[in-house]
Design an enzyme around this catalytic site. Sequence first.
Site, mmCIF file in Angstrom:
data_model
loop_
_atom_site.group_PDB
_atom_site.id
_atom_site.type_symbol
_atom_site.label_atom_id
_atom_site.label_comp_id
_atom_site.label_asym_id
_atom_site.label_seq_id
_atom_site.Cartn_x
_atom_site.Cartn_y
_atom_site.Cartn_z
ATOM 1 N N ASP A 53 0.857 -1.167 0.000
ATOM 2 C CA ASP A 53 0.000 0.000 0.000
ATOM 3 C C ASP A 53 0.909 1.238 0.000
ATOM 4 O O ASP A 53 2.111 1.136 0.245
ATOM 5 C CB ASP A 53 -0.888 -0.046 1.248
ATOM 6 N N ASP B 188 -0.278 5.105 0.969
ATOM 7 C CA ASP B 188 -0.550 6.062 2.042
ATOM 8 C C ASP B 188 -0.454 5.391 3.410
ATOM 9 O O ASP B 188 -1.057 4.333 3.648
ATOM 10 C CB ASP B 188 -1.943 6.666 1.883
ATOM 11 N N ARG C 70 -14.671 12.162 -0.854
ATOM 12 C CA ARG C 70 -13.455 12.934 -0.568
ATOM 13 C C ARG C 70 -12.916 13.627 -1.811
ATOM 14 O O ARG C 70 -12.465 14.766 -1.766
ATOM 15 C CB ARG C 70 -12.389 12.017 0.050
#
Length: 407
Positions: free
Chosen positions: A182, A184, A227
């Site tokens: 991943d 972030d 978002r």
Amino acid sequence: MPDLTAQTLLVTISGEDRPGVTSTFFDAIADVGAEVLDLEQVVVRGHLTLAMLLTAGEGHERLRTVLTTVGRDLDLKVKLKSGTGDSRNRRSGRAAVVVLGAPLRASGVAAITARIASHGANIDRIRRLSRYPVTTVELDVSGADVDRLRRELAMESSVHGLDIAVAAGGLARRGRRLVVMDVDSTLIQDEVIELLASHAGREAEVAAVTAAAMRGELDFADSLRERVAALEGLPASVLDDVRAAVQFTPGARTLVRTLKRLGFTVAIVSGGFIEIVEDLARELGIDHAHANRLEVRDGILTGRLVGDIVDRAGKADALRRFAAEAGLPLSRTVAIGDGANDLDMLQAAGLGVAFNAKPVVREQADTAVNVPYLDAVLYLLGITREEIEEADEADGTPTPAPPIPTP
């Protein structure tokens, strides 16, 4: 075929280590015509322990005399035990148990070794993989049911605040792998969507939605659309500003550099944005990058995405695709992530690692790393700190200074 009735001599030598000790013993017993059946040596803080299983046929008694004499001359303790046959074969069910602690307390080691014993397995060998920034030891275990032992040791991990990984031993421990991460809060310390939202004055609002999604409380795709909508109207130039602000997680460069030296395939997959992720991959020499794409019109972010959303299922699909392209079975893959949208990927991989992850992820992953150093994942693969630093020194890569220990 070894002679199981041959007279043998188990020799245990201990004392202060110095250059030439081992060669002096072997030079002396060479004249006796001794045959070496087994041999192990370890040095801990300057103290040597050397174990040899020897046979010398009719020269057995002379062999005892020579070993005793050399030990006395070198001021080393020599213990001799006669027997017959070779070392017993190790049982099947080979497993590698890696334990990370900062610090690694004796109470934790006692609990782990007791649990292994109650499992009916045997610890055949122990070695240290690192002494900083975490202490890591690897236990070579036989007679284990890997899946069951992993579940049993997970309980000790939570009680004693240790990170424990259990993997199949033998050839399964070696060879080329695919490692998928991943981005972030794993490869990097930041959440890119929050950095972008700060330019729109909506960082706190977006951060709250991100946190809920990573805990698994919201549907990831819906939360991402929400978002991204907050970014509508921002100039695309903010992507360059955010890329400049991103900080790699401590140990990220070391992890990727070492994996590439080993010939591993490295990939990153993200529920974030390819506009940032591609640059990160390029900078570190990562083989594959897969992420969402922001829609841009006339140099302005529209607040929408282009194409399919990379969610938890999309991450797992990417891992499978990268493994197929590398010609590797899923058993040879490692996945690293921190959020609920990483769960499918972690479960699909041969080894799923929760890195400083949310509780729901730690509970479901094969193992967890709860120290802030991404290169600690290397220890789970059996790679030592010394091997990493020696490789850096060989090619002139600066080795970071040791971190200041936490009180």
